[in-house]
Design an enzyme around this catalytic site. Sequence first.
Site, PDB file in Angstrom:
ATOM      1  N   HIS A   1      -8.779  -3.872   4.065  1.00 45.42           N
ATOM      2  CA  HIS A   1      -8.912  -5.340   4.152  1.00 45.42           C
ATOM      3  C   HIS A   1      -7.664  -5.999   4.728  1.00 45.42           C
ATOM      4  O   HIS A   1      -7.607  -7.220   4.817  1.00 45.42           O
ATOM      5  CB  HIS A   1      -9.315  -5.935   2.797  1.00 45.42           C
ATOM      6  CG  HIS A   1      -8.285  -5.786   1.723  1.00 45.42           C
ATOM      7  ND1 HIS A   1      -8.334  -6.485   0.551  1.00 45.42           N
ATOM      8  CD2 HIS A   1      -7.186  -4.996   1.648  1.00 45.42           C
ATOM      9  CE1 HIS A   1      -7.301  -6.145  -0.207  1.00 45.42           C
ATOM     10  NE2 HIS A   1      -6.596  -5.242   0.433  1.00 45.42           N
TER      11      HIS A   1
ATOM     12  N   ALA B   1       0.838  -1.210   0.000  1.00 42.08           N
ATOM     13  CA  ALA B   1       0.000   0.000   0.000  1.00 42.08           C
ATOM     14  C   ALA B   1       0.866   1.252   0.000  1.00 42.08           C
ATOM     15  O   ALA B   1       2.045   1.207   0.339  1.00 42.08           O
ATOM     16  CB  ALA B   1      -0.904  -0.013   1.222  1.00 42.08           C
ATOM     17  N   THR B   2       0.276   2.346  -0.400  1.00 45.81           N
ATOM     18  CA  THR B   2       0.959   3.641  -0.337  1.00 45.81           C
ATOM     19  C   THR B   2       0.019   4.665   0.278  1.00 45.81           C
ATOM     20  O   THR B   2      -1.202   4.554   0.141  1.00 45.81           O
ATOM     21  CB  THR B   2       1.346   4.169  -1.747  1.00 45.81           C
ATOM     22  OG1 THR B   2       0.159   4.240  -2.541  1.00 45.81           O
ATOM     23  CG2 THR B   2       2.358   3.280  -2.438  1.00 45.81           C
ATOM     24  N   ILE B   3       0.609   5.644   0.968  1.00 46.84           N
ATOM     25  CA  ILE B   3      -0.181   6.820   1.323  1.00 46.84           C
ATOM     26  C   ILE B   3      -0.154   7.694   0.073  1.00 46.84           C
ATOM     27  O   ILE B   3       0.900   7.905  -0.524  1.00 46.84           O
ATOM     28  CB  ILE B   3       0.385   7.555   2.575  1.00 46.84           C
ATOM     29  CG1 ILE B   3      -0.397   8.855   2.846  1.00 46.84           C
ATOM     30  CG2 ILE B   3       1.877   7.834   2.484  1.00 46.84           C
ATOM     31  CD1 ILE B   3      -0.053   9.539   4.187  1.00 46.84           C
ATOM     32  N   SER B   4      -1.315   8.149  -0.365  1.00 45.18           N
ATOM     33  CA  SER B   4      -1.388   8.953  -1.589  1.00 45.18           C
ATOM     34  C   SER B   4      -0.651  10.274  -1.405  1.00 45.18           C
ATOM     35  O   SER B   4      -0.386  10.701  -0.276  1.00 45.18           O
ATOM     36  CB  SER B   4      -2.848   9.258  -1.936  1.00 45.18           C
ATOM     37  OG  SER B   4      -3.561   8.064  -2.120  1.00 45.18           O
TER      38      SER B   4
HETATM   39  N1  SAH Z   1      -6.128   6.595   1.418  1.00 39.92           N
HETATM   40  C1  SAH Z   1      -5.008   5.731   1.740  1.00 39.92           C
HETATM   41  C2  SAH Z   1      -4.665   4.906   0.524  1.00 39.92           C
HETATM   42  C3  SAH Z   1      -3.933   3.639   0.859  1.00 39.92           C
HETATM   43  S1  SAH Z   1      -3.498   2.648  -0.574  1.00 39.92           S
HETATM   44  C4  SAH Z   1      -3.845   6.583   2.171  1.00 39.92           C
HETATM   45  O1  SAH Z   1      -3.647   7.644   1.575  1.00 39.92           O
HETATM   46  O2  SAH Z   1      -3.104   6.195   3.084  1.00 39.92           O
HETATM   47  C5  SAH Z   1      -4.977   1.738  -0.858  1.00 39.92           C
HETATM   48  C6  SAH Z   1      -5.470   0.900   0.270  1.00 39.92           C
HETATM   49  O3  SAH Z   1      -6.591   0.142  -0.179  1.00 39.92           O
HETATM   50  C7  SAH Z   1      -4.473  -0.109   0.833  1.00 39.92           C
HETATM   51  O4  SAH Z   1      -4.311   0.144   2.192  1.00 39.92           O
HETATM   52  C8  SAH Z   1      -5.140  -1.477   0.582  1.00 39.92           C
HETATM   53  O5  SAH Z   1      -4.892  -2.403   1.635  1.00 39.92           O
HETATM   54  C9  SAH Z   1      -6.603  -1.081   0.516  1.00 39.92           C
HETATM   55  N2  SAH Z   1      -7.472  -2.021  -0.215  1.00 39.92           N
HETATM   56  C10 SAH Z   1      -7.247  -2.629  -1.399  1.00 39.92           C
HETATM   57  N3  SAH Z   1      -8.281  -3.428  -1.736  1.00 39.92           N
HETATM   58  C11 SAH Z   1      -9.199  -3.321  -0.728  1.00 39.92           C
HETATM   59  C12 SAH Z   1     -10.482  -3.911  -0.490  1.00 39.92           C
HETATM   60  N4  SAH Z   1     -11.055  -4.781  -1.335  1.00 39.92           N
HETATM   61  N5  SAH Z   1     -11.138  -3.555   0.635  1.00 39.92           N
HETATM   62  C13 SAH Z   1     -10.584  -2.683   1.533  1.00 39.92           C
HETATM   63  N6  SAH Z   1      -9.371  -2.107   1.366  1.00 39.92           N
HETATM   64  C14 SAH Z   1      -8.684  -2.416   0.241  1.00 39.92           C
END
Ligand code: SAH
Length: 237
Positions: A118, A57-60
Amino acid sequence: MAWHCTGATNNELIENLSREGLIKNEKVKKAMMAVDRAHYAPSRPYSDSPQPIGHGATISAPHMHGHACEYLINHLKPGSRVLDIGSGSGYLTHVIAKLVVDSPSRNGTNGQVIGVDHIQELVDLARNNMNKSEDGRELLETGVVKFIKADGRRGWPEGAPYDAIHVGAAAQELHPLLVEQLRAPGRMFIPVNAEGSMTSAFGGGQYIWVVDKKEDGSIQKDKVFQVSYVPLTDAPK
Ligand code: SAH
């Protein structure tokens, strides 16, 4: 990517994004000023770029968080209920929480933000990150913010209807279950893979869609700009 917006402090980063026109709304600016990215993106907190947070994962990037809030701002008011799917680091969940509570006293509204991810480790990470500030701790303790482990593609029906739904990972479709969980009026901000593009493909083939459920229940969908997000997928086994 607006690398030149990078600052030495949180305030400098947000001021730079504002000066460059990447954040236009004063409420969004104030909320982003109030949440220190150092608690969420430890390696390069004030860089205007996405950062790895583990588990793929990344923080956007900060400008994307700004855009997401601005598209949703008319539905992020004191008392609004919001679902943040793919909450990852928890940063945006915290920023949204600042917008849905009355400041400085939080007693006047029932505003709430549910962060869904998730991956259990990321749910724990988001909670730990919010616990780093007094403000974050208070938002958790008062139940304004809740983090839940679930498959975000199904939303979180227990908390519906939502004034706003933010999706932080690229979906294969405009999941009807999510649209169902929107209030009328309500708005969803969701990155979606273009038809025929692969889920795992970074760069190209993903667009932000803004889905409005109007007061009469009718739905309007607008494709607004191209993006590059981590995919919204099955949980890793
Ligand atoms: N808004 C967050 C984005 C994190 S990256 C931020 O800026 O920190 C995207 C995230 O979506 C990841 O943490 C990943 O684990 C989550 N993700 C991917 N598929 C998912 C699903 N089916 N249900 C819930 N989370 C999901």
